[in-house]
Design an enzyme around this catalytic site. Structure first.
Site, short mmCIF file in Angstrom:
data_model
loop_
_atom_site.label_atom_id
_atom_site.label_comp_id
_atom_site.label_asym_id
_atom_site.label_seq_id
_atom_site.Cartn_x
_atom_site.Cartn_y
_atom_site.Cartn_z
N LYS A 82 0.89 -1.17 0.13
CA LYS A 82 -0.12 -0.08 0.15
C LYS A 82 1.01 1.22 0.22
O LYS A 82 2.06 1.22 0.15
CB LYS A 82 -0.95 0.07 1.15
N ARG A 109 -3.48 -9.97 4.73
CA ARG A 109 -3.86 -10.30 3.24
C ARG A 109 -2.33 -9.57 2.55
O ARG A 109 -2.20 -8.55 2.53
CB ARG A 109 -5.11 -9.34 3.26
N1 PMM Z 1 -7.29 -3.82 0.66
C1 PMM Z 1 -7.70 -4.04 -0.59
C2 PMM Z 1 -8.60 -4.63 -1.16
N2 PMM Z 1 -9.45 -5.45 -0.29
N3 PMM Z 1 -9.84 -6.20 1.81
C3 PMM Z 1 -9.42 -6.23 3.27
N4 PMM Z 1 -10.12 -7.02 4.07
N5 PMM Z 1 -8.66 -5.29 3.85
C4 PMM Z 1 -7.84 -4.63 3.03
O1 PMM Z 1 -6.99 -3.92 3.54
C5 PMM Z 1 -8.07 -4.59 1.52
C6 PMM Z 1 -9.14 -5.58 1.03
C7 PMM Z 1 -7.05 -3.01 -1.55
O2 PMM Z 1 -6.75 -3.17 -2.73
P1 PMM Z 1 -5.67 -4.48 -3.25
O3 PMM Z 1 -6.58 -5.67 -3.47
O4 PMM Z 1 -5.10 -4.17 -4.56
O5 PMM Z 1 -4.78 -4.95 -2.16
#
Ligand code: PMM
Length: 291
Positions: A221, A260
């Site tokens: 991020k 994640r």
């Molecule tokens: N961040 C993204 C997408 N989904 N889901 C959860 N639970 N927590 C997160 O911080 C999160 C998420 C941001 O986009 P990416 O899929 O490109 O990392």
């Protein structure tokens, strides 16, 4: 049946975005067979489960239609399930969540914490009654990606995120989602700037005080990009994986239920180091969550 998730340590959730425009992996996994192969590879690299998303949430992103989101996600969920992978669906839409669970997903990962779709909480409640292993990841969120940057205003970010997450937890419980199915997520980067993300990571144990396990999504991020910037040059997303793994180790040591990540290999090692380092104390904290 897929194998149960391992207990006793922080889980590694592999990211699989079947979108043309996600900030880090957009456009790479649009074709379902390529996406399924990538999901299987994520598991081979140490992911315990794979989170499939069909709508980008990067700052400024516009929404896609529910039909388009389902068209992107469902064949991948089916293909991964057939390959024995534990699947999570990353969606803010109740109808996509319902279809993905019918296709074999056992985690509904809703970055809007039920705010984007008023039908989400009741739908998850219904799905939870049918699917005993179903989990609902409820993230802190203040508004859609096209406006979230303007919503990153806090007097005390930790206190406000704690209160807002607590209110959402109460709301989904009131709609019938059993409390023990909920995993909370501070929503790093969602209506937050770097100083907010760091403050939340520093105070993870306080958020754990809400009584639910925590998922941390720091991977690649912006706040890691800013941290690593040298001479005004912000490293591109794939060059933030070492920092991501460092966050995984620290989050696991702080008792997180899961991290994640886009590249699981180093984080899979990091969560094992944290489990060995912290011993039963960290295990005790993570075991409060679903296994
Ligand atoms: N961040 C993204 C997408 N989904 N889901 C959860 N639970 N927590 C997160 O911080 C999160 C998420 C941001 O986009 P990416 O899929 O490109 O990392």
């Amino acid at each position: 049946m897929t194998a149960p998730l391992p207990g006793g340590r922080c889980l590694v959730v592999g990211v699989l975005n079947t979108t043309p425009d996600s900030f880090s992996d957009g456009g790479r996994f649009l074709a379902p067979d390529v996406a399924v192969a990538r999901g299987v590879e994520l598991v081979a690299q140490g992911a315990d489960l794979v989170d499939v998303g069909g709508e980008s949430t990067r700052p400024g992103a516009a929404r896609v239609s529910a039909d388009e989101e389902a068209r992107r996600v469902l064949p991948v969920v089916r293909g991964l399930r057939a390959a024995g992978v534990v699947v999570s669906v990353d969606t803010m839409r109740a109808e996509v969540a319902r279809a993905a669970v019918a296709a074999g997903a056992v985690v509904v990962n809703d970055v809007s914490g039920g705010l984007a779709d008023p039908a989400m909480a009741a739908t998850v409640a219904e799905l939870a009654a049918d699917v005993p292993e179903l989990r609902y990841v409820l993230s802190h969120w203040r508004g859609p990606s096209d406006v979230m940057t303007s919503l990153a205003r806090y007097d005390d970010v930790v206190a406000e995120v704690e209160a807002e997450l607590g209110a959402r937890l109460a709301a989904v419980e009131a709609a019938g989602v059993p409390r023990e199915r909920v995993v909370l997520d501070p929503g790093l980067g969602f209506a937050k700037v770097a100083e907010h993300d760091w403050a939340l990571l520093r105070d993870l144990p306080r958020l754990a005080g809400l009584g639910r396990p925590l998922l941390v999504g720091a991977s690649r991020k912006r706040f890691l990009g800013s941290l690593l910037a040298a001479g005004g040059e912000v490293p591109p997303a794939p060059e933030r994986d070492d920092a991501t793994a460092a966050v995984s180790a620290l989050a696991a040591a702080a008792g997180a239920w899961g991290v994640r990540v886009h590249e699981p290999r180093a984080s899979a090692a990091a969560v094992r180091v944290a489990a060995a380092w912290c011993g039963p104390a960290a295990r005790h904290r993570t075991e409060q969550g679903p296994a």
